[in-house]
Write an enzyme that holds these catalytic residues in place. Structure first.
Site, PDB file in Angstrom:
ATOM      1  CB  CYS A  75      -2.740   1.110  -2.628  1.00 35.47           C
ATOM      2  SG  CYS A  75      -2.819   2.871  -2.929  1.00 35.47           S
ATOM      3  CB  THR A 126      -4.354   5.467  -5.338  1.00 29.63           C
ATOM      4  OG1 THR A 126      -5.231   6.117  -4.410  1.00 29.63           O
ATOM      5  CG2 THR A 126      -3.871   6.450  -6.372  1.00 29.63           C
ATOM      6  CB  THR A 178      -6.387   1.725   2.421  1.00 33.03           C
ATOM      7  OG1 THR A 178      -5.954   3.079   2.174  1.00 33.03           O
ATOM      8  CG2 THR A 178      -5.738   0.794   1.441  1.00 33.03           C
ATOM      9  CG  ASP A 197      -1.788   1.233   1.319  1.00 31.33           C
ATOM     10  OD1 ASP A 197      -2.387   1.569   0.282  1.00 31.33           O
ATOM     11  OD2 ASP A 197      -1.866   1.875   2.382  1.00 31.33           O
ATOM     12  CE1 TYR A 240       2.969   5.774  -2.928  1.00 24.72           C
ATOM     13  CE2 TYR A 240       1.909   3.983  -4.131  1.00 24.72           C
ATOM     14  CZ  TYR A 240       2.982   4.475  -3.418  1.00 24.72           C
ATOM     15  OH  TYR A 240       4.082   3.674  -3.212  1.00 24.72           O
ATOM     16  N   GLY A 241      -2.672   9.297  -3.609  1.00 25.70           N
ATOM     17  CA  GLY A 241      -3.980   9.638  -4.164  1.00 25.70           C
ATOM     18  C   GLY A 241      -4.049  10.911  -4.980  1.00 25.70           C
TER      19      GLY A 241
HETATM   20  N1  DGL Z   1      -3.950   3.899   0.149  1.00 24.17           N
HETATM   21  C1  DGL Z   1      -4.588   4.946  -0.615  1.00 24.17           C
HETATM   22  C2  DGL Z   1      -5.786   4.352  -1.364  1.00 24.17           C
HETATM   23  O1  DGL Z   1      -6.350   3.342  -0.985  1.00 24.17           O
HETATM   24  C3  DGL Z   1      -5.002   6.111   0.252  1.00 24.17           C
HETATM   25  C4  DGL Z   1      -3.850   6.942   0.726  1.00 24.17           C
HETATM   26  C5  DGL Z   1      -3.096   7.618  -0.405  1.00 24.17           C
HETATM   27  O2  DGL Z   1      -3.619   8.578  -1.013  1.00 24.17           O
HETATM   28  O3  DGL Z   1      -1.998   7.172  -0.686  1.00 24.17           O
HETATM   29  O4  DGL Z   1      -6.185   4.892  -2.363  1.00 24.17           O
END
Ligand code: DGL
Length: 265
Positions: free
Chosen positions: A73, A75, A184, A10, A42-43
């Protein structure tokens, strides 16, 4: 039978919500988790960056003799996985199982999807749902504030309620009866989201669906462990291990002893 560990990655620690589900449906499996805490979130990043980071995450896990990879994850699953070619082991993301569950459970054919800005911009959830059921209508909303709200301990507060009302009112007005939590962190906001959407709307957690679907797939392909012992779980992060103790407990439930290592990728 395959006793190698399952690799899970993730952008940070949120993927532990999926690990929690994996531990519940496959308690004997060993798990190697990588959270890219040095580069989270990452989003809101560009597609190129998310793909590059996702490749790094996968390459890290491949060094640990894993039998399959789960991209916890939302994203990375929606933005990067479509661009990742064969890496030698099977990789599954969190999208398909959640989309299938939503199509199975909706009664009026109106499905809502919420996720990070990157996930919603990719439109991948809507694409997969329309492949499964071309008649289904998909309504999406990016909820970028949800991740910081959870990480800063505001999940069950008025702040979360106000922001959630703002993000979700449009979906509610469209009359969705099923809502995919495509990130998540969102299982930790289930109570608030459910209050706003109302009792008639079923919430689908992508992590829960992914864990169940991984179990079925592994059973079909002879990949389940033969061990009857509780699985060994190893956690790696790309930033300091300190925040793991606080946030890790939030996402995973703190009932188990965690062995956490910091690593370079
Ligand atoms: N883990 C990311 C998701 O599920 C959320 C956190 C992020 O933006 O990195 O999209």
């Amino acid at each position: 039978m395959d006793n190698r560990p399952i690799g899970v990655f993730d952008s940070g620690l949120g993927g532990l919500t999926t690990v929690k589900q994996l531990m519940s449906v496959m308690p004997n499996e060993d798990i190697v988790y990588f959270g890219d805490t040095g580069r989270v979130p990452y989003g809101n990043r560009s597609r190129e960056t998310i793909i590059r980071y996702t490749r790094d995450d996968i390459n890290f896990l491949l060094k640990h003799n894993i039998k399959m990879i789960i991209a916890a994850c939302g994203t990375a699953s929606s933005v990067a996985l479509p661009y990742i070619n064969d890496v030698g082991v099977r990789i599954i993301g969190v999208l398909e199982p959640a989309c299938q569950a939503a199509v199975n459970r909706t009664r009026n054919g109106k499905i809502g999807v919420i996720g990070t800005a990157g996930t919603i911009k990719s439109d991948k959830y809507a694409q997969i749902i329309s492949e499964i059921d071309p008649a289904a209508k998909v309504y999406s909303a990016a909820c970028p504030m949800f991740v910081p709200i959870v990480e800063n301990g505001y999940a069950n507060t008025e702040v979360a309620r106000i922001v959630a009302r703002d993000y979700l009112t449009g979906l509610k007005n469209e009359g969705v009866d099923t809502l995919i939590l495509g990130c998540t962190h969102y299982p930790l906001l289930e109570g608030v989201i459910s209050d706003i959407m109302g009792d008639g709307v079923e919430l689908i957690s992508s992590g829960r669906e992914a864990a169940e679907s991984a179990r079925k797939l592994m059973a079909d392909e002879g990949l389940l462990t033969g061990s009857a012992l509780e699985g060994r779980r190893q956690f790696f992060v790309s930033d300091s291990t300190e925040s793991f103790a606080q946030l890790g407990g939030l996402f995973l439930g703190s009932e188990i002893e965690l062995s956490v290592h910091q690593t370079m990728i």
